[in-house]
Scaffold this active site. Structure first.
Site, PDB file in Angstrom:
ATOM      1  N   HIS A 170       9.202   7.755   2.592  1.00 22.05           N
ATOM      2  CA  HIS A 170       8.204   7.066   1.959  1.00 22.05           C
ATOM      3  C   HIS A 170       7.688   7.198   0.914  1.00 22.05           C
ATOM      4  O   HIS A 170       6.315   7.233   0.291  1.00 22.05           O
ATOM      5  CB  HIS A 170       7.089   7.633   2.975  1.00 22.05           C
ATOM      6  N   HIS A 179      -1.180  12.946   1.893  1.00 24.03           N
ATOM      7  CA  HIS A 179      -1.067  13.457   0.640  1.00 24.03           C
ATOM      8  C   HIS A 179      -2.340  13.818  -0.426  1.00 24.03           C
ATOM      9  O   HIS A 179      -2.075  13.958  -1.427  1.00 24.03           O
ATOM     10  CB  HIS A 179       0.064  12.737  -0.325  1.00 24.03           C
ATOM     11  N   HIS A 235      13.705  17.174  -0.809  1.00 25.98           N
ATOM     12  CA  HIS A 235      13.162  16.706  -2.259  1.00 25.98           C
ATOM     13  C   HIS A 235      11.986  17.861  -2.589  1.00 25.98           C
ATOM     14  O   HIS A 235      11.405  18.231  -1.771  1.00 25.98           O
ATOM     15  CB  HIS A 235      12.428  15.192  -2.122  1.00 25.98           C
ATOM     16  N   GLU A 292       8.689  17.707   4.767  1.00 28.14           N
ATOM     17  CA  GLU A 292       8.069  16.600   5.652  1.00 28.14           C
ATOM     18  C   GLU A 292       9.158  16.226   6.618  1.00 28.14           C
ATOM     19  O   GLU A 292       8.642  15.414   7.668  1.00 28.14           O
ATOM     20  CB  GLU A 292       8.191  15.380   4.460  1.00 28.14           C
TER      21      GLU A 292
HETATM   22  C1  DHB Z   1       8.012  10.988  -3.999  1.00 26.75           C
HETATM   23  C2  DHB Z   1       8.285  11.319  -2.610  1.00 26.75           C
HETATM   24  C3  DHB Z   1       7.257  11.773  -1.522  1.00 26.75           C
HETATM   25  O1  DHB Z   1       7.595  12.141  -0.473  1.00 26.75           O
HETATM   26  C4  DHB Z   1       5.957  11.375  -1.962  1.00 26.75           C
HETATM   27  O2  DHB Z   1       4.923  11.683  -1.045  1.00 26.75           O
HETATM   28  C5  DHB Z   1       5.589  11.119  -3.481  1.00 26.75           C
HETATM   29  C6  DHB Z   1       6.478  11.034  -4.296  1.00 26.75           C
HETATM   30  C7  DHB Z   1       9.118  10.924  -4.815  1.00 26.75           C
HETATM   31  O3  DHB Z   1      10.254  11.193  -4.681  1.00 26.75           O
HETATM   32  O4  DHB Z   1       8.753  10.352  -5.876  1.00 26.75           O
HETATM   33 FE    FE Z   2       5.650  12.615   0.639  1.00 27.54          FE
END
Ligand code: DHB
Ligand code: FE
Length: 282
Positions: free
Chosen positions: A12, A59, A192, A239
């Site tokens: 997302h 978030h 990530h 997540e």
């Molecule tokens: C990114 C990934 C995320 O899950 C998020 O909530 C905000 C940014 C990213 O990879 O930029």
């Molecule tokens: Fe996120």
């Protein structure tokens, strides 16, 4: 009784919202990501869900660090999207499914999940982007019940607990006195990390094992503690808890099997290893 048709999972990243706004889906950077969606949209066109239960994480838009429920369920007629600082255009409000919201809340509390009930709930990119990705044209054709899982502020719920929550939500949906068709969506991940020394961290091997486990061994990830999962997937990779909840929800109701409709995995979009999965329940 309501019919559970299947579950969907997608990353997302806010930049996806910018790419949709600019019509950049065919640009070389974005194509491998957006190309994953048409087979799933085709399946959705046939399966025609009426309602989606969305497992996601806020978030900082609706819940900030001062007040952070572990699990929160929306019980609103409309869910408004607001500017959360990423500069992506806001989307029109999404319609709720009040009867199902309260049915899920009652079932969860009865089963000892002490959830926060939200009769007003702003939804951020994690809730809105999957809906826009799966139903890109016009108004969103499904109603929504958002189920928010804290993946932001420690302590986070154990994967086992999230799995149990997902199963309880699935049981509630299966017992909902309605002729409507329901799908589950998981929003977030996969690996990530946005900050600190490991910013940009990605773990393809773990992600692919996790995606496979959702088909063949759904409780696999519950063997790991939260700290182990953060170590393996990154501070935002956690997540993936939403995906566990989605898969657990599919284990409720008639039929015990899931069949993969389609999946995609692409590295990177922004800082994230993007995952996409559609599972049909049978
Ligand atoms: C990114 C990934 C995320 O899950 C998020 O909530 C905000 C940014 C990213 O990879 O930029
Ligand atoms: Fe996120």
């Amino acid at each position: 009784m309501a019919k559970i048709i299947g579950g969907l999972g997608t990353s997302h990243i806010p930049a996806i919202g910018g790419a949709i706004h600019r019509g950049a889906q065919q640009e070389p950077y974005w194509k491998p990501f957006f190309d994953g969606f048409p087979p799933i949209r085709e399946w959705l066109g046939k399966a025609q869900p009426d309602v989606v239960v969305m497992f996601y994480n806020d978030h900082g838009l609706n819940f900030f660090l001062d007040k952070m429920p572990t699990f929160a369920v929306g019980a609103a007629a409309l869910y408004h999207n607001a500017d959360e600082g990423w500069g992506i255009p806001t989307l029109p409000p999404f319609k709720g499914e009040l009867d199902l919201s309260w049915h899920i809340i009652n079932h969860l509390v009865e089963n000892e999940f002490d959830v926060t009930t939200c009769q007003e709930m702003l939804v951020d990119h994690a809730c809105t982007l999957p809906l826009k990705l799966f139903w890109p044209e016009g108004d969103c054709p499904v109603t929504v019940v958002p189920v928010c899982i804290n993946t932001v502020q420690f302590p986070l719920p154990h994967a086992r607990r999230v799995y149990a929550l997902g199963r309880a939500v699935g049981e509630a949906v299966a017992a909902w006195d309605s002729s409507k068709k329901v799908a589950f969506i998981a929003s977030g991940g996969l690996s990530h990390q946005l900050e600190g020394e490991r910013a940009g961290f990605i773990n393809k091997e773990f992600d692919l094992q996790f995606l496979q486990s959702l088909e063949s061994n759904p409780e696999w990830a519950t063997q790991y503690s939260i700290h182990e999962l953060v170590e393996k997937t990154g501070t935002q990779g956690i997540e993936l808890l939403a995906w566990l909840a989605m898969r657990a929800a599919l284990s409720a109701g008639e039929g015990s099997g899931v069949r993969k409709v389609h999946s995609n995995y692409h590295i990177p979009i922004s800082n994230t290893a993007t995952g996409l999965l559609a599972l049909e329940k049978f």
